[in-house]
Design a protein around this motif. Structure first.
Motif, PDB file in Angstrom:
ATOM      1  N   ASP A  10       0.808  -1.216   0.000  1.00  0.00           N
ATOM      2  CA  ASP A  10       0.000   0.000   0.000  1.00  0.00           C
ATOM      3  C   ASP A  10       0.842   1.267   0.000  1.00  0.00           C
ATOM      4  OD1 ASP A  10      -2.269  -1.396  -0.114  1.00  0.00           O
ATOM      5  OD2 ASP A  10      -2.768  -1.261   2.015  1.00  0.00           O
ATOM      6  N   ARG A  11       2.005   1.130   0.657  1.00  0.00           N
ATOM      7  CA  ARG A  11       2.820   2.331   0.747  1.00  0.00           C
ATOM      8  C   ARG A  11       3.301   2.764  -0.641  1.00  0.00           C
ATOM      9  NH1 ARG A  11       7.981   2.716   4.621  1.00  0.00           N
ATOM     10  NH2 ARG A  11       8.675   1.273   3.028  1.00  0.00           N
ATOM     11  N   LEU A  12       3.720   1.764  -1.414  1.00  0.00           N
ATOM     12  CA  LEU A  12       4.173   2.071  -2.772  1.00  0.00           C
ATOM     13  C   LEU A  12       3.027   2.621  -3.619  1.00  0.00           C
ATOM     14  CD1 LEU A  12       6.547  -0.923  -3.516  1.00  0.00           C
ATOM     15  CD2 LEU A  12       7.146   1.444  -3.011  1.00  0.00           C
ATOM     16  N   ARG A  13       1.895   1.989  -3.405  1.00  0.00           N
ATOM     17  CA  ARG A  13       0.732   2.439  -4.150  1.00  0.00           C
ATOM     18  C   ARG A  13       0.435   3.909  -3.813  1.00  0.00           C
ATOM     19  NH1 ARG A  13      -2.335  -2.301  -3.259  1.00  0.00           N
ATOM     20  NH2 ARG A  13      -1.387  -3.427  -4.961  1.00  0.00           N
ATOM     21  N   MET A  70       1.142  10.993  -9.026  1.00  0.00           N
ATOM     22  CA  MET A  70       0.135  11.473  -9.962  1.00  0.00           C
ATOM     23  C   MET A  70      -0.385  12.842  -9.559  1.00  0.00           C
ATOM     24  SD  MET A  70      -2.061   8.147 -11.100  1.00  0.00           S
ATOM     25  CE  MET A  70      -3.088   9.141 -12.145  1.00  0.00           C
ATOM     26  N   ASP A  71      -0.389  13.054  -8.253  1.00  0.00           N
ATOM     27  CA  ASP A  71      -0.878  14.349  -7.787  1.00  0.00           C
ATOM     28  C   ASP A  71       0.247  15.334  -7.558  1.00  0.00           C
ATOM     29  OD1 ASP A  71      -3.431  13.415  -7.869  1.00  0.00           O
ATOM     30  OD2 ASP A  71      -3.395  12.682  -5.811  1.00  0.00           O
ATOM     31  N   ASP A  72       1.427  14.930  -7.976  1.00  0.00           N
ATOM     32  CA  ASP A  72       2.562  15.834  -7.858  1.00  0.00           C
ATOM     33  C   ASP A  72       2.907  16.102  -6.395  1.00  0.00           C
ATOM     34  OD1 ASP A  72       4.577  17.526  -8.422  1.00  0.00           O
ATOM     35  OD2 ASP A  72       3.319  19.205  -9.042  1.00  0.00           O
ATOM     36  N   GLU A  73       2.719  15.124  -5.571  1.00  0.00           N
ATOM     37  CA  GLU A  73       2.971  15.352  -4.148  1.00  0.00           C
ATOM     38  C   GLU A  73       3.967  14.370  -3.551  1.00  0.00           C
ATOM     39  OE1 GLU A  73      -0.919  15.184  -2.560  1.00  0.00           O
ATOM     40  OE2 GLU A  73      -1.428  17.236  -3.171  1.00  0.00           O
ATOM     41  N   ALA A  74       4.559  13.546  -4.372  1.00  0.00           N
ATOM     42  CA  ALA A  74       5.471  12.541  -3.830  1.00  0.00           C
ATOM     43  C   ALA A  74       6.799  13.163  -3.442  1.00  0.00           C
ATOM     44  CB  ALA A  74       5.709  11.448  -4.868  1.00  0.00           C
ATOM     45  N   ASP A  75       7.413  12.625  -2.387  1.00  0.00           N
ATOM     46  CA  ASP A  75       8.746  13.117  -2.045  1.00  0.00           C
ATOM     47  C   ASP A  75       9.782  12.209  -2.673  1.00  0.00           C
ATOM     48  OD1 ASP A  75       9.899  11.190   0.215  1.00  0.00           O
ATOM     49  OD2 ASP A  75       7.727  11.425   0.462  1.00  0.00           O
ATOM     50  N   GLU A  76      10.973  12.717  -2.759  1.00  0.00           N
ATOM     51  CA  GLU A  76      12.009  12.018  -3.510  1.00  0.00           C
ATOM     52  C   GLU A  76      12.318  10.637  -2.957  1.00  0.00           C
ATOM     53  OE1 GLU A  76      15.371  14.366  -4.350  1.00  0.00           O
ATOM     54  OE2 GLU A  76      16.650  12.665  -4.833  1.00  0.00           O
ATOM     55  N   LEU A  77      12.383  10.556  -1.643  1.00  0.00           N
ATOM     56  CA  LEU A  77      12.725   9.260  -1.027  1.00  0.00           C
ATOM     57  C   LEU A  77      11.714   8.187  -1.420  1.00  0.00           C
ATOM     58  CD1 LEU A  77      14.061   9.840   2.583  1.00  0.00           C
ATOM     59  CD2 LEU A  77      15.138   8.607   0.686  1.00  0.00           C
ATOM     60  N   ARG A  79      12.274   4.745  -3.547  1.00  0.00           N
ATOM     61  CA  ARG A  79      11.857   3.443  -3.036  1.00  0.00           C
ATOM     62  C   ARG A  79      10.999   2.728  -4.093  1.00  0.00           C
ATOM     63  NH1 ARG A  79      11.067   5.119   2.242  1.00  0.00           N
ATOM     64  NH2 ARG A  79       8.966   5.730   1.701  1.00  0.00           N
ATOM     65  N   LEU A  80      10.150   3.495  -4.673  1.00  0.00           N
ATOM     66  CA  LEU A  80       9.255   2.926  -5.684  1.00  0.00           C
ATOM     67  C   LEU A  80      10.039   2.379  -6.868  1.00  0.00           C
ATOM     68  CD1 LEU A  80       6.156   2.738  -6.456  1.00  0.00           C
ATOM     69  CD2 LEU A  80       6.533   4.804  -7.758  1.00  0.00           C
ATOM     70  N   GLU A 120       9.331  -5.508  -8.324  1.00  0.00           N
ATOM     71  CA  GLU A 120       8.405  -5.812  -9.420  1.00  0.00           C
ATOM     72  C   GLU A 120       8.085  -4.544 -10.207  1.00  0.00           C
ATOM     73  OE1 GLU A 120       7.413  -8.808 -10.222  1.00  0.00           O
ATOM     74  OE2 GLU A 120       8.522  -9.736  -8.578  1.00  0.00           O
ATOM     75  N   GLN A 121       9.051  -4.121 -11.001  1.00  0.00           N
ATOM     76  CA  GLN A 121       8.845  -2.880 -11.749  1.00  0.00           C
ATOM     77  C   GLN A 121       7.675  -2.983 -12.726  1.00  0.00           C
ATOM     78  OE1 GLN A 121      10.484   0.435 -11.848  1.00  0.00           O
ATOM     79  NE2 GLN A 121      10.619  -0.373  -9.775  1.00  0.00           N
TER      80      GLN A 121
END
Lengths: 339, 188
Positions: free
Chosen positions: B3-6, B13-20, B24-25, B30-31
């Protein structure tokens, strides 16, 4: 426009004169009623550009460059006079009286503008091109709007193929003056944007408003002088094996340094420069500033390196294809063009 | 994919992800799962926004990695070419633009604000067109900012000369001058 990525992506495009000529002179293909109205508007554009008197301030944006200019334009006794004053950066102005142009420009980096001001009769060269714009663009009356305090009609010129960009024009209702324009990409986002932010359409423009006022380095050119016996473009020593349908050789720059020929479909234009590769090593590939693409490629002919540069308001793929279609057939023709 | 990766993917998609999180993603085993999920969501989002689906099966992870690594991949260069001061950018914006570019389906609402560049996604669309026609290759981008002084001057001369063809002498009115003035603006 959902796809439009950012407010800052803008563009505009004049290109209007030839367009109008076309609208005037070419029997329009069968179109819907609405489009016919659009064509009538377009037909009015050329005279409106020159014969309307007005003063105002407009912005021009492409890429991340935004320029703002103040303009006074007067049409009196058959003569066009206008004065443009740069509003950003250093002081500078361009004053035109009929065919005489005076530029007073601020320090332009290390580029000397006088190197590139044409001495040839470009106006003639372009005006004589009666190109069937409507064959390459679909005119459409999109609606009405208000720009700089004036009611306008909004006209779309949608490119009929992927080799060129689409345009959108906003024309003031009573005069037909172009007050806003866009150059739009294949996906309909705005690449270049021209727009009046303040405008006053009036015949009451004093001589003082049209006089050079800035102190500085002046460059003067008389565009009507030096009428050339052959306004036909010179592609000396090279030929273009491919260009998008409708793009015709439009004018020959007379700066004498490069081997440049301009091509236009009546609305959009690109210039092709063919030179011996000089001491400056240029990277090959495409760069973009708003709607303007610069594509540089190199080729070897008889062991000699040549550089082909295509600059124009066309998609990168088009510029690339054009550049790659240049064929040098006479390397001797470049001997006189050494820089 | 947990879920965390999701969640990270969703945040991207919302332009809110942080770099770390994005790193991790990207390092997730399983790319293909990640890609599939990304594409599904883009698909849904695109259908919601546009009524048609984006190009399928486009792997954006390479571009994202490059963006993270600060490399000048074509997307970055394209953006640089527009002269945007990239250093000040939040990372997600950079990655988003790269993604938008590489995927080539324009951008969703969240990305609009993250794309003050002009030609970039535009370029992507042009590129998409190019690849759509079998005869031509994608066009290689050159970053204007990567040019040295001499090269820039050389390029400026072309720009000016081209502008000349369409401005002062062409009788096209004020708009013609505007391009000329713009072309004679100082180097990026």
């Amino acid at each position: 426009m959902v796809y439009s990525l950012a407010i800052s992506r803008f563009l505009r495009r004049g290109r209007v004169l030839a367009l109008v000529l076309v609208a005037l002179c070419v029997p329009a293909p069968v179109v819907a009623d609405q489009s016919r109205t659009a064509e009538e508007w377009l037909a009015q554009l050329a005279p409106a550009l020159n014969m309307t008197s007005y003063r105002g301030v407009f912005v021009y944006a492409r890429g991340d460059q935004v320029s703002s200019l103040q303009i006074a334009h007067r049409y009196r006794d058959g003569m066009v006079e206008e004065r443009l004053v740069l509003q950003d950066g250093g002081n500078g102005e361009i004053v035109r009286k009929g065919m005489r142009v005076v530029c007073v420009l601020p320090e332009q980096g290390h580029v000397q503008l006088d190197q590139v001001i044409p001495s040839g009769p470009f106006a003639e060269a372009f005006a004589n091109q009666l190109m069937p714009v409507m064959q390459w663009y679909t005119p459409e009356l999109i609606g009405e709007d208000r720009v700089a305090g004036y009611d306008v009609v909004k006209i779309g010129l949608k490119a009929r193929d992927e080799h060129r960009y689409s345009h959108r024009l906003w024309l003031e209702k009573s005069t037909g003056l172009l007050v806003k324009s866009h150059v739009r990409s294949l996906r309909d986002s705005v690449l270049e944007h021209f727009q009046f932010t303040s405008l006053e359409i009036t015949d009451d423009i004093a001589d003082a408003e049209l006089a050079v006022q800035t102190q500085g380095y002046e460059i003067k050119r008389d565009l009507s002088a030096e009428a050339s016996p052959s306004p036909a473009p010179r592609m000396e020593g090279w030929v273009l094996r491919w260009q998008p349908d409708g793009f015709m050789p439009a004018a020959t720059p007379r700066s004498g340094k490069g081997r440049a020929v301009a091509f236009s479909d009546g609305l959009a234009a690109f210039s092709v420069f063919v030179e011996r590769a000089g001491r400056i090593a240029m990277p090959t590939g495409a760069s973009r500033i708003g709607a303007t693409t610069v594509y540089i490629s190199q080729l070897q002919v008889a062991g000699q390196p040549f550089m082909v540069t295509v600059v124009g308001e066309v998609p990168p793929a088009t510029a690339k294809k054009v550049a790659e279609s240049v064929e040098i057939d006479d390397t001797m023709a470049f001997e006189t063009a050494k820089r | 994919m947990d879920d965390r990766l999701r969640e990270t993917l969703s945040a991207m998609m919302d332009d809110e992800a942080d770099e770390l999180s994005v790193r991790r993603l990207l390092s997730h085993g399983e790319q293909s799962d990640v890609r599939a999920q990304w594409q599904r969501w883009q698909h849904v989002r695109d259908l919601m926004h546009q009524g048609h689906a984006p190009a399928d099966a486009v792997d954006v992870s390479v571009g994202v990695r490059r963006a993270l690594a600060g490399q000048q991949d074509s997307a970055m260069e394209a953006r640089l070419a527009t002269g945007v001061a990239t250093r000040n950018w939040r990372w997600p914006a950079v990655a988003m633009i790269s993604l938008a570019l590489i995927v080539g389906f324009g951008a969703g609402a969240g990305w609009d604000s993250a794309a003050p560049d002009n030609g970039v996604a535009e370029y992507a669309s042009a590129g998409a067109t190019v690849s759509g026609s079998p005869a031509s290759d994608p066009v290689q981008e050159v970053a204007l900012q990567g040019l040295d002084q001499e090269q820039w001057e050389h390029l400026s001369r072309y720009l000016l000369e081209h502008a000349q063809h369409n401005s002062v002498g062409a009788g096209r009115g004020a708009v013609g001058y505007a391009r000329l003035v713009s072309a004679s603006a100082p180097a990026y």
